[in-house]
Design an enzyme around this catalytic site. Structure first.
Site, short mmCIF file in Angstrom:
data_model
loop_
_atom_site.label_atom_id
_atom_site.label_comp_id
_atom_site.label_asym_id
_atom_site.label_seq_id
_atom_site.Cartn_x
_atom_site.Cartn_y
_atom_site.Cartn_z
CG ASP A 1 -39.49 43.10 32.50
OD1 ASP A 1 -39.54 42.51 31.40
OD2 ASP A 1 -40.46 43.71 32.98
CG HIS B 1 -36.26 45.23 24.15
ND1 HIS B 1 -36.92 45.49 22.97
CD2 HIS B 1 -37.18 45.31 25.14
CE1 HIS B 1 -38.20 45.74 23.25
NE2 HIS B 1 -38.38 45.64 24.55
C1 SDX Z 1 -40.38 42.74 27.64
O1 SDX Z 1 -41.04 43.38 22.84
C2 SDX Z 1 -41.34 44.21 23.75
O2 SDX Z 1 -41.57 45.39 23.52
C3 SDX Z 1 -41.40 43.61 25.16
C4 SDX Z 1 -41.44 44.60 26.30
C5 SDX Z 1 -42.75 45.37 26.34
O3 SDX Z 1 -42.75 46.48 26.91
O4 SDX Z 1 -43.78 44.82 25.88
O5 SDX Z 1 -40.35 45.49 26.22
C6 SDX Z 1 -41.36 43.87 27.66
O6 SDX Z 1 -40.78 41.65 27.36
C7 SDX Z 1 -38.93 43.03 27.86
C8 SDX Z 1 -38.05 41.75 27.66
C9 SDX Z 1 -38.12 40.92 28.95
N1 SDX Z 1 -37.47 39.62 28.71
C10 SDX Z 1 -36.28 39.33 29.27
O7 SDX Z 1 -35.61 40.09 29.97
C11 SDX Z 1 -35.81 37.91 28.99
C12 SDX Z 1 -34.31 37.90 28.68
N2 SDX Z 1 -34.14 38.51 27.36
C13 SDX Z 1 -34.06 37.66 26.23
O8 SDX Z 1 -34.52 36.40 26.28
C14 SDX Z 1 -34.04 38.39 24.90
O9 SDX Z 1 -33.19 39.45 25.01
C15 SDX Z 1 -35.37 38.82 24.33
C16 SDX Z 1 -36.32 37.68 24.27
C17 SDX Z 1 -35.94 39.92 25.13
C18 SDX Z 1 -35.11 39.32 22.90
O10 SDX Z 1 -34.55 38.29 22.24
P1 SDX Z 1 -34.27 38.28 20.66
O11 SDX Z 1 -34.41 39.61 20.05
O12 SDX Z 1 -35.04 37.15 20.07
O13 SDX Z 1 -32.75 38.00 20.65
P2 SDX Z 1 -32.16 36.54 20.65
O14 SDX Z 1 -32.89 35.68 21.63
O15 SDX Z 1 -32.07 36.10 19.23
O16 SDX Z 1 -30.70 36.80 21.26
C19 SDX Z 1 -29.65 37.31 20.42
C20 SDX Z 1 -28.38 36.87 21.11
C21 SDX Z 1 -28.39 35.37 21.42
O17 SDX Z 1 -27.05 34.95 21.43
P3 SDX Z 1 -26.63 33.84 20.32
O18 SDX Z 1 -27.55 32.66 20.54
O19 SDX Z 1 -26.86 34.52 18.95
O20 SDX Z 1 -25.18 33.56 20.62
O21 SDX Z 1 -28.26 37.52 22.39
C22 SDX Z 1 -28.30 36.54 23.41
C23 SDX Z 1 -28.90 35.29 22.82
O22 SDX Z 1 -28.43 34.12 23.49
N3 SDX Z 1 -29.18 37.04 24.46
C24 SDX Z 1 -28.98 36.84 25.76
C25 SDX Z 1 -30.02 37.51 26.40
N4 SDX Z 1 -30.82 38.07 25.49
C26 SDX Z 1 -30.29 37.76 24.28
N5 SDX Z 1 -28.00 36.18 26.42
C27 SDX Z 1 -28.08 36.18 27.78
N6 SDX Z 1 -29.06 36.82 28.46
C28 SDX Z 1 -30.03 37.47 27.82
N7 SDX Z 1 -30.99 38.09 28.49
#
Ligand code: SDX
Length: 395
Positions: free
Chosen positions: A332, A281
């Site tokens: 989710d 998140h």
């Molecule tokens: C919602 O923002 C809100 O409030 C949203 C929400 C709401 O109520 O409105 O809470 C609802 O959208 C919840 C989120 C649902 N999405 C997912 O579950 C999709 C999977 N999650 C990710 O894609 C990610 O965690 C985000 C998009 C939610 C947040 O991403 P960030 O803050 O941009 O973090 P990032 O992508 O920069 O990741 C940081 C690191 C990375 O590793 P490196 O590239 O630095 O090595 O963490 C890793 C990412 O690869 N990472 C994950 C991951 N989420 C982050 N690796 C594997 N699986 C994941 N789910």
């Protein structure tokens, strides 16, 4: 080279990175606006847990109903019995979708997703709303209540049309949560199913400046209208990094199939650097409090519906992703399997997110319109240097 000079070199390299990345020509640049305070709001905060208008989500989920929470988010106070009864009756009266919009739902190609159909349906409702271009607080509140009442009909009707089933009109005797299940399934839900759906709607209702809410505020900041803002927000929520994740979570759980397969599946995902939907998140780095609340209902429903294996799969994946990647589940992760246990098809999951989040979006549209400033950030140019024009023969 002694350790002192190594530290100095590291410091210089780090500062240089900072200068390149964040501060350049007096600019502050934060990719994805991460950590940027882009406005002020009285509606909710995620600092110190999730709080709606001053009330912790844990208390609202346990003691309140989605309709009370909707009233709270839109009116900045919890309703007393009289206000709640009025709100309920206005919603029932507003639970009407114009015939041309209902007919259009049958014309949308069957391959169109639930979210694309909902985005179209909300856009179509604008043509039949007499206050569409009025942006006073009263007009926006009235439009918010109409959309809150109409969106479940769009979702349920479209779903039943795609399944070749007769549509089911809302039953004014049922609660908001029960009516959504009734219009989708054609059956009155049990008390447990009604409560589980109601809690999921409370938890999905609002979340400060998430991507779809911020989209709604940007559209409102140009002095555009509520329906345009909500249509834009639906488009933003559809994405799998945001609301669309709950549909992909179910695909993960079904792909894994059994708890014995879970560890191998996760290790493959790690090896292929795949994002595991439902985890991580942008603002909750220690864990999403909403996921903790909803997990309890998943366990209860899994028992009742004989889905203990799916709970075991979910727990195994959660344990591995949390311990090896430091990524806790977001809302989710439990919501997908909760809806599955309620007997709902996956194409309904993100539309159900909309049926709840319309309240948060509308509250933010109203707040933005009341104290507006056009939202227009800058960008850093990384394109071609200035160059003389080339006539055709020279290209
Ligand atoms: C919602 O923002 C809100 O409030 C949203 C929400 C709401 O109520 O409105 O809470 C609802 O959208 C919840 C989120 C649902 N999405 C997912 O579950 C999709 C999977 N999650 C990710 O894609 C990610 O965690 C985000 C998009 C939610 C947040 O991403 P960030 O803050 O941009 O973090 P990032 O992508 O920069 O990741 C940081 C690191 C990375 O590793 P490196 O590239 O630095 O090595 O963490 C890793 C990412 O690869 N990472 C994950 C991951 N989420 C982050 N690796 C594997 N699986 C994941 N789910």
């Amino acid at each position: 080279m002694n350790s002192n000079s190594v530290h100095q070199l590291a410091f210089i390299a780090g500062f240089k990175l900072l200068a390149e990345h964040v501060l350049m020509n007096n600019e502050a640049y934060y990719p994805g606006l991460e950590g940027v305070i882009a406005g002020e709001t009285e509606i909710s905060t995620v600092d110190g847990g999730l709080i709606y208008r001053g009330y912790p989500i844990e208390e609202l989920a346990e003691k309140s109903t989605f309709l009370e929470v909707a009233f709270l988010l839109l009116n900045n106070k919890l309703p007393n019995q009289e206000f709640l009864a009025d709100f309920q009756s206005i919603l029932s009266e507003s639970a009407v979708v114009p015939e041309p919009v209902l007919n259009f739902l049958t014309e949308i190609p069957l391959h169109s997703s639930g979210m694309d159909s909902l985005r179209t349906g909300i856009g179509a409702l604008a043509h039949f709303d007499s206050q569409v271009d009025e942006s006073t607080k009263d007009a926006n509140l009235a439009k918010a209540v109409r959309l809150l009442a109409q969106i479940p009909i769009l979702i349920a009707n479209r779903y039943r049309i795609t399944k070749g089933m007769k549509t089911v009109p809302p039953n004014p005797e049922l609660s908001f949560a029960a009516n959504i299940l009734y219009m989708i399934t054609g059956k009155d839900p049990s008390a447990l199913h009604e409560k589980a759906m109601d809690v999921s709607l409370i938890l999905y209702a609002e979340h400060e400046f998430n991507a779809s809410t911020f989209t709604a505020r940007v559209i409102t900041s140009t002095m555009s209208d509520m329906h345009s803002a909500i249509t834009g927000a639906v488009g933003a929520l559809k994405g799998p990094l945001h609301g669309g994740a709950n549909e992909r979570v179910l695909e993960v759980l079904q792909e894994v199939g059994t708890a014995d397969n879970a560890e191998a599946w996760v290790r493959d995902a790690f090896a292929e650097k795949r994002r595991i939907m439902g985890f991580g998140h942008r603002v909750y780095k220690e864990g999403d409090p909403r996921a903790v609340i909803l997990r309890k209902y998943c366990q209860e429903l899994a028992e009742e519906t004989g889905n203990q294996e799916m709970e075991k799969i979910a727990d195994t994946i959660e344990e591995l992703v949390r311990s090896e990647k430091g990524l806790p589940p977001n809302l989710d992760w439990p919501s997908a399997r909760l809806y599955y246990y309620l007997g709902l098809d996956v194409e309904l999951y993100t539309p159900l997110f909309v049926a709840s989040r319309i309240v948060g979006w509308a509250a933010h549209v109203i707040e933005q319109a009341e104290n507006n400033r056009l939202i227009r950030p800058r960008s850093r140019y990384t394109g071609m240097e200035k160059q003389p024009y080339k006539i055709m023969s020279d290209r």
